[in-house]
Design a protein around this motif. Structure first.
Motif, PDB file in Angstrom:
ATOM      1  N   ASP A  78       0.829  -1.208   0.080  1.00 51.96           N
ATOM      2  CA  ASP A  78      -0.063   0.176   0.059  1.00 51.96           C
ATOM      3  C   ASP A  78       0.956   1.197  -0.185  1.00 51.96           C
ATOM      4  O   ASP A  78       0.608   2.286  -0.891  1.00 51.96           O
ATOM      5  CB  ASP A  78      -0.708  -0.036   1.098  1.00 51.96           C
ATOM      6  CG  ASP A  78      -1.959   1.325   1.332  1.00 51.96           C
ATOM      7  OD1 ASP A  78      -2.555   1.272   0.369  1.00 51.96           O
ATOM      8  OD2 ASP A  78      -1.879   2.070   2.241  1.00 51.96           O
ATOM      9  N   LEU A  79       1.848   1.108   0.852  1.00 53.01           N
ATOM     10  CA  LEU A  79       2.758   2.366   0.898  1.00 53.01           C
ATOM     11  C   LEU A  79       3.532   2.739  -0.619  1.00 53.01           C
ATOM     12  O   LEU A  79       3.371   4.048  -0.790  1.00 53.01           O
ATOM     13  CB  LEU A  79       3.817   2.208   1.836  1.00 53.01           C
ATOM     14  CG  LEU A  79       3.362   2.193   3.370  1.00 53.01           C
ATOM     15  CD1 LEU A  79       4.498   1.809   4.425  1.00 53.01           C
ATOM     16  CD2 LEU A  79       2.556   3.193   3.740  1.00 53.01           C
ATOM     17  N   ARG A  85       0.660   4.116  -2.977  1.00 50.54           N
ATOM     18  CA  ARG A  85       0.392   5.571  -2.778  1.00 50.54           C
ATOM     19  C   ARG A  85       1.600   6.380  -3.202  1.00 50.54           C
ATOM     20  O   ARG A  85       1.453   7.629  -3.323  1.00 50.54           O
ATOM     21  CB  ARG A  85       0.157   5.699  -1.312  1.00 50.54           C
ATOM     22  CG  ARG A  85      -1.188   5.090  -0.762  1.00 50.54           C
ATOM     23  CD  ARG A  85      -1.372   5.031   0.829  1.00 50.54           C
ATOM     24  NE  ARG A  85      -2.484   4.826   1.347  1.00 50.54           N
ATOM     25  CZ  ARG A  85      -3.670   5.454   1.317  1.00 50.54           C
ATOM     26  NH1 ARG A  85      -3.678   6.984   0.962  1.00 50.54           N
ATOM     27  NH2 ARG A  85      -4.813   5.066   1.622  1.00 50.54           N
ATOM     28  N   THR A  86       2.827   5.909  -2.942  1.00 52.86           N
ATOM     29  CA  THR A  86       3.890   6.795  -3.367  1.00 52.86           C
ATOM     30  C   THR A  86       4.165   6.828  -4.828  1.00 52.86           C
ATOM     31  O   THR A  86       4.583   7.968  -5.502  1.00 52.86           O
ATOM     32  CB  THR A  86       5.201   6.194  -2.923  1.00 52.86           C
ATOM     33  OG1 THR A  86       5.054   5.953  -1.483  1.00 52.86           O
ATOM     34  CG2 THR A  86       6.438   7.095  -3.046  1.00 52.86           C
ATOM     35  N   GLN A 120      -2.196  10.216  -6.313  1.00 47.58           N
ATOM     36  CA  GLN A 120      -2.129   9.698  -4.942  1.00 47.58           C
ATOM     37  C   GLN A 120      -1.567  10.766  -4.153  1.00 47.58           C
ATOM     38  O   GLN A 120      -0.788  11.406  -4.472  1.00 47.58           O
ATOM     39  CB  GLN A 120      -1.332   8.266  -4.579  1.00 47.58           C
ATOM     40  CG  GLN A 120      -2.056   7.080  -5.089  1.00 47.58           C
ATOM     41  CD  GLN A 120      -3.155   6.741  -4.224  1.00 47.58           C
ATOM     42  OE1 GLN A 120      -3.472   7.010  -3.165  1.00 47.58           O
ATOM     43  NE2 GLN A 120      -4.305   5.840  -4.950  1.00 47.58           N
ATOM     44  N   GLN A 121      -2.244  11.481  -3.168  1.00 49.97           N
ATOM     45  CA  GLN A 121      -1.750  12.510  -2.422  1.00 49.97           C
ATOM     46  C   GLN A 121      -0.801  12.269  -1.231  1.00 49.97           C
ATOM     47  O   GLN A 121      -0.766  13.065  -0.263  1.00 49.97           O
ATOM     48  CB  GLN A 121      -2.758  13.316  -1.957  1.00 49.97           C
ATOM     49  CG  GLN A 121      -3.778  13.798  -3.336  1.00 49.97           C
ATOM     50  CD  GLN A 121      -4.898  14.640  -2.753  1.00 49.97           C
ATOM     51  OE1 GLN A 121      -5.342  14.818  -1.704  1.00 49.97           O
ATOM     52  NE2 GLN A 121      -5.247  15.715  -3.788  1.00 49.97           N
ATOM     53  N   ILE A 177       1.125   9.016   1.406  1.00 51.58           N
ATOM     54  CA  ILE A 177       1.206   7.577   2.025  1.00 51.58           C
ATOM     55  C   ILE A 177       0.648   7.298   3.455  1.00 51.58           C
ATOM     56  O   ILE A 177       0.011   6.178   3.770  1.00 51.58           O
ATOM     57  CB  ILE A 177       2.482   6.817   1.931  1.00 51.58           C
ATOM     58  CG1 ILE A 177       3.416   7.606   3.188  1.00 51.58           C
ATOM     59  CG2 ILE A 177       3.200   6.923   0.602  1.00 51.58           C
ATOM     60  CD1 ILE A 177       4.879   7.027   3.057  1.00 51.58           C
ATOM     61  N   LYS A 193      -4.953  14.019   4.089  1.00 54.43           N
ATOM     62  CA  LYS A 193      -3.767  13.382   3.527  1.00 54.43           C
ATOM     63  C   LYS A 193      -2.551  14.065   4.103  1.00 54.43           C
ATOM     64  O   LYS A 193      -2.441  15.322   4.450  1.00 54.43           O
ATOM     65  CB  LYS A 193      -3.876  13.828   1.981  1.00 54.43           C
ATOM     66  CG  LYS A 193      -4.919  13.056   1.171  1.00 54.43           C
ATOM     67  CD  LYS A 193      -4.867  11.399   1.276  1.00 54.43           C
ATOM     68  CE  LYS A 193      -5.746  10.872   0.346  1.00 54.43           C
ATOM     69  NZ  LYS A 193      -5.759   9.519   0.220  1.00 54.43           N
TER      70      LYS A 193
END
Length: 306
Positions: free
Chosen positions: A68-69, A72-73, A78-79, A81, A298
């Motif tokens: 997931d990290l 998100r990166t 994506q804004q 992690i 976020k």
């Protein structure tokens, strides 16, 4: 690391259960084959964020978080992690949720402990539960459905008080074998705000696996100087994810063996050792908070401090 994470991402659910639950996150990442800095990153994902031991916790659980990290990166749009609430947990989440549940007819019974599940004679059906209030008085409560949303170690105590229930639920016989770890926070109330970065800070070589965030920058609708005696200008929130490794400065013992004051001082000295926060003039108030903030707004970055 990215290659191993892609391998995890492209593995089906059955494979994750069949293979990755049998190997530690440390071994899955081949940590011993690489540098100390690489090992610090491996520990950051499991320890500072999950409060998990990378050498014992399985790659399935930790890998899901790492997956997931990374996504998100790397994925455009994506804004960040991590995300967090834009106000105090009590105001933004707990109180509104309690109000909503009460409006639906939910009744909260405070300061009451679940002692045991009691089965109807000759059946596996729970007839009632035994409760105990803060004065030690016991009572019985019946319901159509029972949901035990309590820590694993507390469920073990309930099972010990409920031998028939324990015998009737073999699927729960290994609850007492579950390993748990603490992830508890310290909040420092400061006379001078320190935004640090627009995100979380991971102290990779902190023996207590510290992570921190300067909260005020994410709370545009909250003026902390309007609260308390009016002298607070910022809040530095820190999570302590390793409570079994000795400290380095004020308390050279595991956090579990330290007093409240020793924990506060040791955390502060670890923060000072790995970051430039020495210019803060006055530390106004400190408190230990036993809840970890849930996440809503976020965060845009993480700073990793070696």
């Amino acid at each position: 690391m990215v290659t191993l994470n892609i391998f995890f991402q492209t593995s089906c659910v059955d494979r994750r259960y069949a293979e990755f639950e049998k190997v530690s996150w440390w071994d899955y990442m081949h940590t011993n084959d690489f540098s100390t800095n690489y090992a610090d990153i491996v520990k950051l994902i499991s320890g500072n964020i999950l409060a998990a031991d990378p050498k014992t916790d399985n790659a399935h659980v930790v890998g899901a978080l790492a997956d997931d990290l990374v996504l998100r990166t790397l994925i455009p749009g994506q804004q960040g992690i991590l995300v967090m609430l834009d106000g105090p947990t009590q105001d933004m989440w707990i109180d509104p949720w309690v109000h909503h549940l009460k409006s639906l007819g939910v009744e909260f019974v405070m300061n009451t402990t679940l002692k045991s599940f009691n089965l109807a004679s000759g059946t596996k059906h729970v007839e009632y539960v035994t409760l105990q209030d803060q004065d030690g008085n016991e009572s019985q409560q019946s319901a159509d459905i029972y949901i035990a949303s309590i820590p694993a170690e507390k469920m073990v105590e309930v099972q010990l008080n409920s031998p028939k229930f324990a015998a009737a639920t073999p699927s729960m016989k290994n609850v007492n074998k579950l390993e748990t770890a603490w992830m508890v926070g310290v909040q420092y109330y400061l006379s001078e705000d320190i935004p640090v970065i627009n995100g979380n800070i991971g102290f990779l070589r902190s023996p207590w696996s510290l992570a921190a965030v300067s909260q005020d920058q994410f709370r545009p609708y909250l003026n902390v100087s309007d609260m308390g005696d009016g002298t607070v200008r910022g809040v530095l929130s820190v999570t302590v994810s390793n409570w079994t490794t000795p400290g380095l400065f004020a308390c050279k013992k595991p956090a579990l063996e330290c007093s409240r004051e020793e924990v506060l001082e040791e955390v502060w000295q670890q923060l000072s050792h790995w970051s430039d926060i020495s210019y803060i003039h006055t530390l106004i108030h400190t408190k230990i908070s036993s809840r970890t903030n849930p996440i809503q707004q976020k965060l845009f970055s993480i700073a990793c401090i070696w």
